[in-house]
Scaffold this active site. Sequence first.
Site, short mmCIF file in Angstrom:
data_model
loop_
_atom_site.label_atom_id
_atom_site.label_comp_id
_atom_site.label_asym_id
_atom_site.label_seq_id
_atom_site.Cartn_x
_atom_site.Cartn_y
_atom_site.Cartn_z
N ASP A 285 0.83 -1.20 0.00
CA ASP A 285 0.00 0.00 0.00
C ASP A 285 0.87 1.26 0.00
OD1 ASP A 285 -2.01 1.82 0.43
OD2 ASP A 285 -2.91 0.74 2.10
N ASP A 345 -10.57 4.02 -1.43
CA ASP A 345 -11.16 3.00 -0.55
C ASP A 345 -12.68 2.92 -0.69
OD1 ASP A 345 -8.58 2.94 0.30
OD2 ASP A 345 -9.03 3.14 2.43
C1 GLA Z 1 -5.46 2.19 2.77
C2 GLA Z 1 -5.96 1.08 1.87
C3 GLA Z 1 -7.01 0.28 2.62
C4 GLA Z 1 -6.40 -0.27 3.91
C5 GLA Z 1 -5.84 0.86 4.76
C6 GLA Z 1 -5.07 0.34 5.95
O1 GLA Z 1 -6.45 3.14 3.03
O2 GLA Z 1 -6.49 1.58 0.67
O3 GLA Z 1 -7.48 -0.77 1.81
O4 GLA Z 1 -5.40 -1.19 3.59
O5 GLA Z 1 -4.97 1.68 3.99
O6 GLA Z 1 -4.43 1.33 6.67
#
Ligand code: GLA
Length: 520
Positions: A285, A345
Amino acid sequence: MKTKRLYHSSRTTVWIIIILMLLANLLISLVTAQQSNAPDSLTGNWAVKTPNADGTIRTTYFNLKQEGSRITGSIRVTQFYYLITESTGSPDGFKITGTMKDGKSERRVQYEGKLVGDELHMATRRRPDAPLTEMVAQRAPQGEGALPARIEPPALHKVSDNGLARTPPMGWNSWNKFAGRVDDASVRSIADAMATNGMKAAGYTYINIDDTWEGTRDAHGNILTNKKFPDMKALADYVHSKGLKLGIYSSPGPNTCAGYEGSYGHEEQDARTYAAWGIDYLKYDWCGARTLYTDEEMPAIYQKMGDALRATKRPIIYSLCQYGREDVWKWGADAGGNLWRTTGDIRDAWDSMSKIGFNQSDLAPYARPGHWNDPDMLEIGNGGMTETEYKTHMSLWAMLAAPLLAGNDLRNMNPEILAILTNREVIAVDQDRDGKQATRVWKSGDQEVWTRSLSGGAKAIAFFNRAAEEAKISVRWADIGVSQKVRLRDLWLHKDVEWPGDVYSVTIPAHGVVMLRLNR
Ligand code: GLA
């Protein structure tokens, strides 16, 4: 004469002494003025340390320099690193604004604060309409919390294909339901549930731990787990003993999105650790990498971990999570990615899910066996949508050949939710071996028809109603690419459907779907 001279010289001496004393005084006051920067000015490195229940510490740093009424320096909050660009006030009451570049946009934070004794009392609003969050910062050593030096990205090359994910990965991920509360016990019990409730039999395999498992690093730089995960190897063994696989999460940046330790500068070492633990899947990520790299450098940065995973020789699915920036679908496979997020997200709400899902049509050409577009994890069963909406979510993701990563509490779900997640006829569409993602072929107002070709000349067709009221769709088969009479099957009613003639008319509930399979 002699006395006069004597008198003269003692007068000179007195003057010299007075001048020396004045100079000394000036010097002392200069020095104390400098030192008083310590107790009553803002200059210095200040830290707010908030212990997490898992033994890790969340730290916010204010590295300030005060010159008169001007305050400069930086603010570091978990994954974000801001330079102070505006300031007003004095130690008794001041405001600072920090800005940072994040890809093509700019992020800003604002704090107000005051010096109380030798503590810095700070406050900020997490959102403009939120109440003030207050915190107290203490002096920290200079350098603590500073950004590490930038490591230049490697030259680009193509990472060899790992041969995995010939169909979109299926499993579960902890984030949507558990966020920071995921721990060893919950992962084990989710694995138990998946192994026995019919999900494993329906194809779900990966149990993926998202952010917040990370601890600090040992003296050799090896990543440690935090208190919530006492033994990752033992956990992997347990999950494997259920016939399932274990996934983990990290970031190419110094910090993850939740502010935990990232893999920056430890990519190969972390890949080796994951392999030694028995990890089968990595979600990587972007998060804190935005403090050190531009978006244009993403391919090289993702390639680095792609290479590191390949070097371990362990089959590890590689999931890129950088929110769909930089047209990742064009280079994700070359960086070694098996899947790449195409959006920000998802939230457990119709607006969020439908906006994401119905926006994916243009990406169809990029999905193929081994390399998938990832519109984010499922929210089915988390409570924010109706059953009808969750059926639409499942159908749409299956049409999109999307990874099917459940995001709910598999230990507590009602039979209707389980039935949605384990609808094998819908799953078969998702998992079709040709890996051809659906496109929108017809649209009228809030009603849409999407189709995808399946192996053996079959087809899947989904009739969606995005409106908040029931609606009827009537389409000529010829207008949606069906040129001859076919056998029809309704994948939610699990029933064959009579051939209706040249036109197909169907009534669809609000936010609902009718999904058909066409066999020649
Ligand atoms: C980001 C990702 C999410 C999750 C969070 C965790 O927002 O897009 O899917 O993994 O981080 O902190």
